[in-house]
Design a protein around this motif. Structure first.
Motif, PDB file in Angstrom:
ATOM      1  N   GLY A  56      -1.220 -11.209   1.274  1.00  0.00           N
ATOM      2  CA  GLY A  56      -2.498 -10.806   1.622  1.00  0.00           C
ATOM      3  C   GLY A  56      -1.988  -9.679   2.912  1.00  0.00           C
ATOM      4  O   GLY A  56      -2.709  -8.665   3.234  1.00  0.00           O
ATOM      5  N   GLU A  57      -1.233 -10.262   3.938  1.00  0.00           N
ATOM      6  CA  GLU A  57      -1.067  -9.420   5.135  1.00  0.00           C
ATOM      7  C   GLU A  57      -0.462  -7.989   4.651  1.00  0.00           C
ATOM      8  O   GLU A  57      -0.641  -6.971   5.036  1.00  0.00           O
ATOM      9  CB  GLU A  57      -0.032 -10.266   5.902  1.00  0.00           C
ATOM     10  CG  GLU A  57      -0.506 -11.351   6.817  1.00  0.00           C
ATOM     11  CD  GLU A  57       0.542 -12.136   7.567  1.00  0.00           C
ATOM     12  OE1 GLU A  57       0.203 -12.156   8.737  1.00  0.00           O
ATOM     13  OE2 GLU A  57       1.649 -12.335   7.276  1.00  0.00           O
ATOM     14  N   ILE A  58       0.645  -8.087   3.630  1.00  0.00           N
ATOM     15  CA  ILE A  58       1.433  -7.037   3.475  1.00  0.00           C
ATOM     16  C   ILE A  58       0.651  -5.964   2.788  1.00  0.00           C
ATOM     17  O   ILE A  58       0.678  -4.702   3.098  1.00  0.00           O
ATOM     18  CB  ILE A  58       2.717  -7.286   2.611  1.00  0.00           C
ATOM     19  CG1 ILE A  58       3.635  -8.166   3.421  1.00  0.00           C
ATOM     20  CG2 ILE A  58       3.447  -6.294   1.899  1.00  0.00           C
ATOM     21  CD1 ILE A  58       4.795  -8.753   2.558  1.00  0.00           C
ATOM     22  N   VAL A  59      -0.189  -6.461   1.802  1.00  0.00           N
ATOM     23  CA  VAL A  59      -1.199  -5.670   0.986  1.00  0.00           C
ATOM     24  C   VAL A  59      -2.292  -4.805   2.004  1.00  0.00           C
ATOM     25  O   VAL A  59      -2.573  -3.785   1.863  1.00  0.00           O
ATOM     26  CB  VAL A  59      -1.774  -6.323  -0.117  1.00  0.00           C
ATOM     27  CG1 VAL A  59      -2.817  -5.352  -0.606  1.00  0.00           C
ATOM     28  CG2 VAL A  59      -0.961  -6.599  -1.040  1.00  0.00           C
ATOM     29  N   SER A  60      -2.768  -5.721   2.763  1.00  0.00           N
ATOM     30  CA  SER A  60      -3.992  -5.260   3.465  1.00  0.00           C
ATOM     31  C   SER A  60      -3.687  -4.492   4.856  1.00  0.00           C
ATOM     32  O   SER A  60      -4.251  -3.588   5.283  1.00  0.00           O
ATOM     33  CB  SER A  60      -4.882  -6.521   4.046  1.00  0.00           C
ATOM     34  OG  SER A  60      -6.006  -6.047   4.704  1.00  0.00           O
ATOM     35  N   ALA A  61      -2.237  -4.720   5.354  1.00  0.00           N
ATOM     36  CA  ALA A  61      -2.106  -4.011   6.637  1.00  0.00           C
ATOM     37  C   ALA A  61      -2.012  -2.500   6.511  1.00  0.00           C
ATOM     38  O   ALA A  61      -2.926  -1.780   7.376  1.00  0.00           O
ATOM     39  CB  ALA A  61      -0.679  -4.464   7.127  1.00  0.00           C
ATOM     40  N   PRO A  62      -1.414  -1.842   5.788  1.00  0.00           N
ATOM     41  CA  PRO A  62      -1.395  -0.287   5.673  1.00  0.00           C
ATOM     42  C   PRO A  62      -2.979  -0.065   5.515  1.00  0.00           C
ATOM     43  O   PRO A  62      -3.438   1.105   5.902  1.00  0.00           O
ATOM     44  CB  PRO A  62      -0.554   0.078   4.633  1.00  0.00           C
ATOM     45  CG  PRO A  62      -0.271  -0.910   3.686  1.00  0.00           C
ATOM     46  CD  PRO A  62      -0.638  -2.360   4.628  1.00  0.00           C
ATOM     47  N   VAL A  63      -3.750  -0.495   4.522  1.00  0.00           N
ATOM     48  CA  VAL A  63      -5.073  -0.206   4.034  1.00  0.00           C
ATOM     49  C   VAL A  63      -6.057  -0.245   5.370  1.00  0.00           C
ATOM     50  O   VAL A  63      -6.775   0.652   5.651  1.00  0.00           O
ATOM     51  CB  VAL A  63      -5.516  -0.953   3.006  1.00  0.00           C
ATOM     52  CG1 VAL A  63      -6.716  -0.593   2.640  1.00  0.00           C
ATOM     53  CG2 VAL A  63      -4.738  -0.988   1.654  1.00  0.00           C
ATOM     54  N   LEU A  64      -5.939  -1.482   5.884  1.00  0.00           N
ATOM     55  CA  LEU A  64      -6.987  -1.699   7.111  1.00  0.00           C
ATOM     56  C   LEU A  64      -6.505  -0.804   8.417  1.00  0.00           C
ATOM     57  O   LEU A  64      -7.266  -0.388   9.026  1.00  0.00           O
ATOM     58  CB  LEU A  64      -7.038  -3.070   7.451  1.00  0.00           C
ATOM     59  CG  LEU A  64      -7.861  -4.133   6.211  1.00  0.00           C
ATOM     60  CD1 LEU A  64      -7.760  -5.454   6.915  1.00  0.00           C
ATOM     61  CD2 LEU A  64      -9.013  -3.644   5.987  1.00  0.00           C
ATOM     62  N   GLY A  65      -5.213  -0.733   8.403  1.00  0.00           N
ATOM     63  CA  GLY A  65      -4.777  -0.062   9.528  1.00  0.00           C
ATOM     64  C   GLY A  65      -5.303   1.558   9.492  1.00  0.00           C
ATOM     65  O   GLY A  65      -5.521   2.114  10.572  1.00  0.00           O
ATOM     66  N   LEU A  66      -5.015   2.113   8.284  1.00  0.00           N
ATOM     67  CA  LEU A  66      -5.581   3.640   8.228  1.00  0.00           C
ATOM     68  C   LEU A  66      -7.140   3.680   8.328  1.00  0.00           C
ATOM     69  O   LEU A  66      -7.479   4.757   8.741  1.00  0.00           O
ATOM     70  CB  LEU A  66      -5.418   3.879   6.775  1.00  0.00           C
ATOM     71  CG  LEU A  66      -3.627   4.076   6.504  1.00  0.00           C
ATOM     72  CD1 LEU A  66      -3.407   4.389   5.058  1.00  0.00           C
ATOM     73  CD2 LEU A  66      -3.261   5.526   7.440  1.00  0.00           C
ATOM     74  N   ARG A  67      -7.894   2.549   8.280  1.00  0.00           N
ATOM     75  CA  ARG A  67      -9.149   2.824   8.562  1.00  0.00           C
ATOM     76  C   ARG A  67      -9.848   2.419   9.762  1.00  0.00           C
ATOM     77  O   ARG A  67     -10.950   3.023   9.945  1.00  0.00           O
ATOM     78  CB  ARG A  67      -9.775   1.657   7.371  1.00  0.00           C
ATOM     79  CG  ARG A  67      -9.833   2.032   5.898  1.00  0.00           C
ATOM     80  CD  ARG A  67     -10.555   0.860   5.094  1.00  0.00           C
ATOM     81  NE  ARG A  67     -11.801   0.647   5.307  1.00  0.00           N
ATOM     82  CZ  ARG A  67     -12.833   1.566   4.700  1.00  0.00           C
ATOM     83  NH1 ARG A  67     -12.352   2.529   3.928  1.00  0.00           N
ATOM     84  NH2 ARG A  67     -14.190   1.257   4.860  1.00  0.00           N
ATOM     85  N   MET A  68      -8.853   1.799  10.862  1.00  0.00           N
ATOM     86  CA  MET A  68      -9.226   1.710  11.976  1.00  0.00           C
ATOM     87  C   MET A  68      -9.417   2.878  12.917  1.00  0.00           C
ATOM     88  O   MET A  68      -8.553   3.904  12.977  1.00  0.00           O
ATOM     89  CB  MET A  68      -8.206   0.719  12.482  1.00  0.00           C
ATOM     90  CG  MET A  68      -8.793   0.108  13.986  1.00  0.00           C
ATOM     91  SD  MET A  68      -7.582  -1.014  14.815  1.00  0.00           S
ATOM     92  CE  MET A  68      -8.154  -2.292  13.601  1.00  0.00           C
ATOM     93  N   ARG A  69     -10.537   3.053  13.632  1.00  0.00           N
ATOM     94  CA  ARG A  69     -10.845   4.273  14.207  1.00  0.00           C
ATOM     95  C   ARG A  69     -10.742   4.021  15.701  1.00  0.00           C
ATOM     96  O   ARG A  69     -11.087   3.044  16.141  1.00  0.00           O
ATOM     97  CB  ARG A  69     -12.264   4.663  13.917  1.00  0.00           C
ATOM     98  CG  ARG A  69     -12.660   5.191  12.632  1.00  0.00           C
ATOM     99  CD  ARG A  69     -11.940   6.340  12.139  1.00  0.00           C
ATOM    100  NE  ARG A  69     -12.428   7.458  12.867  1.00  0.00           N
ATOM    101  CZ  ARG A  69     -13.398   8.236  12.161  1.00  0.00           C
ATOM    102  NH1 ARG A  69     -13.988   8.023  11.150  1.00  0.00           N
ATOM    103  NH2 ARG A  69     -13.548   9.383  12.947  1.00  0.00           N
ATOM    104  N   ALA A  70      -9.811   4.698  16.385  1.00  0.00           N
ATOM    105  CA  ALA A  70      -9.580   4.530  17.811  1.00  0.00           C
ATOM    106  C   ALA A  70     -10.891   4.251  18.741  1.00  0.00           C
ATOM    107  O   ALA A  70     -10.843   3.304  19.571  1.00  0.00           O
ATOM    108  CB  ALA A  70      -8.804   5.430  18.244  1.00  0.00           C
ATOM    109  N   GLU A  71     -11.691   5.085  18.642  1.00  0.00           N
ATOM    110  CA  GLU A  71     -12.845   5.147  19.626  1.00  0.00           C
ATOM    111  C   GLU A  71     -14.003   4.050  19.283  1.00  0.00           C
ATOM    112  O   GLU A  71     -14.638   3.621  20.192  1.00  0.00           O
ATOM    113  CB  GLU A  71     -13.667   6.309  19.545  1.00  0.00           C
ATOM    114  CG  GLU A  71     -14.498   6.724  18.203  1.00  0.00           C
ATOM    115  CD  GLU A  71     -13.347   7.572  17.391  1.00  0.00           C
ATOM    116  OE1 GLU A  71     -13.994   7.752  16.368  1.00  0.00           O
ATOM    117  OE2 GLU A  71     -12.294   7.330  17.492  1.00  0.00           O
TER     118      GLU A  71
END
Length: 406
Positions: A56-71
């Motif tokens: 779950g960690e490995i699959v989700s990490a890049p997906v959720l990381g790419l969706r995170m907006r800095a501001e």
């Protein structure tokens, strides 16, 4: 003292929130094993649940990381912690549920909060002056290794002393508190305006040598943790020494983090520093397979831990150099997935080799895998350097950064 500037209320608050968010993650694999160990085939089921959690960690990490907006990272991190808290609480409240249900909850517990660690790191580096970023990342490294050193003892003590479900319920509660604590921190970090030309994604792809080197480093940690008990039996040393020896590795890492942060800059490019440090850690793990006696093995592990932390720090600093601020959380998340994959690959290799070769030989095969990954990363790093201005242009923000309100 270089760390003195970090002794501020915002940074100390960040440390508290980070502990609440990361301690449940560090406790998870062992807590899942203890949750079901009294059921038929409990240890096998526990290992499967721990593996599902990591997937779950490995699959989700890049997906959720790419969706995170800095501001506006706070709502996304809060959502991740809410999912993780629900997953852990569900496991603690229904320990006798069907294995498929437990697997689904374990997957959610691993997948939900996985990008929070990356977001918190980016948040920390945005909270402190640029001149103290190295010290801030060193502080984070010390905190992380301290959490991972304490988590197994906490999970074991609660599971055996209070009940197998208690660690999971505590993990859910801690994540819920961490969720509430996010509102004591800034809502996000400064970032350039989002562009639609794919610049950030190209920068993320161009940083692949850093991810490969991260995977190489974690293969060594997997070898140290997973093969050590079998190695001790091979050497005729009591298996009970495994815990103290691994604690020595963690304490060495805490010391290495502190020492690296004593200077704002170290000689040589970050890429060279990282390569040299990973090779030195590789030598330390190889010595673990070759030296006799618990004392010698412990000394090799402490030395490897002392260098492992700076190796990790140089990778994080390298990502900050090549990625624009808007892509930092994504880069850290991809790094998380890469090192998790490296850990899993090394663990799988070691587990298969232990069936046919001695533990010391299995470690040396793992060292060979690490050297192969290091070589690939070094070649990729040379190509990245040769690209020069083009690579840097992909990482440069297009416009002045925005200020982020609390």
């Amino acid at each position: 003292m270089p760390y003195r500037e970090l002794l501020t209320r915002p940074v100390l608050t960040w440390c508290a929130v980070t502990t609440l968010a990361r301690l449940p993650v560090a406790m998870a694999p062992l807590a899942l094993v203890f949750l079901v160990r009294e059921r038929p085939g409990g240890y096998s089921l526990g290992a499967v649940l721990a593996a599902v959690y990591v997937v779950g960690e490995i699959v989700s990490a890049p997906v959720l990381g790419l969706r995170m907006r800095a501001e506006r990272a706070r709502p996304q991190m809060a959502g991740g912690l809410a999912v993780g808290a629900a997953g852990f609480a569900g496991l603690g409240l229904a320990p006798g549920a069907h294995p498929a249900v437990l697997g689904g909850l374990a997957f959610l517990a691993g997948a939900g909060p996985v990008a929070v660690s990356a977001g918190l790191r980016a948040l920390l580096t945005g909270m402190v002056p640029e001149r103290t970023v190295t010290q801030a990342l060193s502080l984070e490294s010390m905190l992380t290794f301290g959490i991972w050193a304490a988590a197994p003892a906490l999970a074991t003590g609660l599971a055996l002393g209070a009940g197998p479900a208690v660690p999971l319920l505590l993990q859910g509660g801690l994540m819920a508190l961490g969720l509430a604590g996010l509102w004591l921190l800034p809502a996000g970090w400064a970032s350039e305006p989002q562009r639609k030309d794919g610049t950030a994604r190209r920068a993320l792809l161009a940083a692949w040598p850093v991810y490969v080197l991260g995977a190489a480093s974690l293969t060594l940690l997997a070898l140290a943790e997973l093969v050590l008990p079998a190695l001790l039996e091979q050497r005729g040393i009591g298996i009970g020494w495994a815990g103290p020896l691994l604690a020595g590795f963690s304490l060495g890492s805490v010391a290495g983090s502190f020492l690296y942060g004593l200077r704002p800059h170290w000689p040589g490019p970050l890429a060279v520093q990282s390569l040299v440090l990973v090779l030195a850690v590789t030598a330390g793990v190889a010595l673990v397979a070759l030296v006799p006696g618990a004392l010698a093995i412990g000394a090799a592990l402490v030395a490897a831990g002392l260098l492992q932390a700076p190796a990790m720090l140089t990778r994080n600093l390298a990502l900050r150099r090549v990625l624009p601020p808007s892509a930092l959380a994504a880069g850290y998340s991809i790094m998380y997935a890469a090192v998790g994959a490296g850990y899993a690959a090394s663990g799988t290799l070691a587990g298969g080799l232990l069936k046919v070769v001695a533990p010391s030989t299995a470690i040396l095969w793992g060292v060979g895998l690490t050297l192969l990954l290091v070589a690939v990363a070094a070649v990729g790093e040379r190509r990245l350097v040769r690209r020069g201005p083009a690579a840097q242009e992909a990482a440069e923000p297009a416009e002045p950064v925005r200020k982020v309100r609390r």
